[in-house]
Design a protein around this motif. Structure first.
Motif, short mmCIF file in Angstrom:
data_model
loop_
_atom_site.label_atom_id
_atom_site.label_comp_id
_atom_site.label_asym_id
_atom_site.label_seq_id
_atom_site.Cartn_x
_atom_site.Cartn_y
_atom_site.Cartn_z
N SER A 1 -3.55 -1.49 -5.17
CA SER A 1 -3.18 -2.54 -4.04
C SER A 1 -4.64 -2.90 -3.58
CB SER A 1 -3.08 -1.74 -3.33
OG SER A 1 -4.17 -0.85 -2.37
N SER A 2 -5.42 -2.66 -4.20
CA SER A 2 -6.90 -3.67 -4.11
C SER A 2 -7.14 -4.72 -4.33
CB SER A 2 -8.18 -3.05 -4.57
OG SER A 2 -8.08 -0.97 -4.04
N TYR B 1 -2.45 4.04 -7.46
CA TYR B 1 -1.72 2.67 -6.14
C TYR B 1 -3.00 1.90 -5.43
CZ TYR B 1 3.45 3.55 -8.27
OH TYR B 1 4.20 3.85 -8.65
N HIS B 2 -3.66 2.97 -4.77
CA HIS B 2 -4.44 2.15 -3.91
C HIS B 2 -5.49 1.52 -4.67
CE1 HIS B 2 -8.33 2.24 -1.84
NE2 HIS B 2 -8.94 2.34 -2.56
#
Length: 77
Positions: A76-77, A72-73
Motif C-alpha cells: 500500500s505504500s 500489505y503494508h
C-alpha cells in the motif's frame, strides 16, 4: 479488500485444520498408551512447547499474520 479476507480465511482454515489434526493425534497416542506414568520424549523435554500443539499453532499463526501485515503494508505504500 475482498481478496484480503478470502486469503486470511483460507490461511485460518488451514491452520485450524492442522491444529485440530495435531490435537487429535496427540489424544489418540495418549489413549493407546497403557502406562500408568506419563512419559515425555527427550525432544519434548528439551522443547516444552512441543507438548501442546495449540501453542505451536499460535506461533505459526503469528508468523503468518506478521508476513501478511508486512506484505500489505509494503504494497500500500
Amino acid at each position: 479488500m475482498n481478496a484480503i479476507w478470502w486469503g486470511a480465511c483460507i490461511i485460518v482454515a488451514v491452520l485450524c485444520g492442522i491444529a485440530a489434526y495435531s490435537t487429535v493425534a496427540v489424544a489418540k497416542h495418549i489413549g493407546r498408551r497403557d502406562a500408568t506414568h506419563d512419559t515425555i520424549s527427550q525432544a519434548v523435554a528439551r522443547h516444552p512447547f512441543l507438548l501442546n500443539p495449540i501453542i505451536m499453532m499460535y506461533f505459526v499463526v503469528g508468523i503468518f499474520m506478521a508476513i501478511i501485515i508486512f506484505y500489505y503494508h509494503a504494497a500500500s505504500s
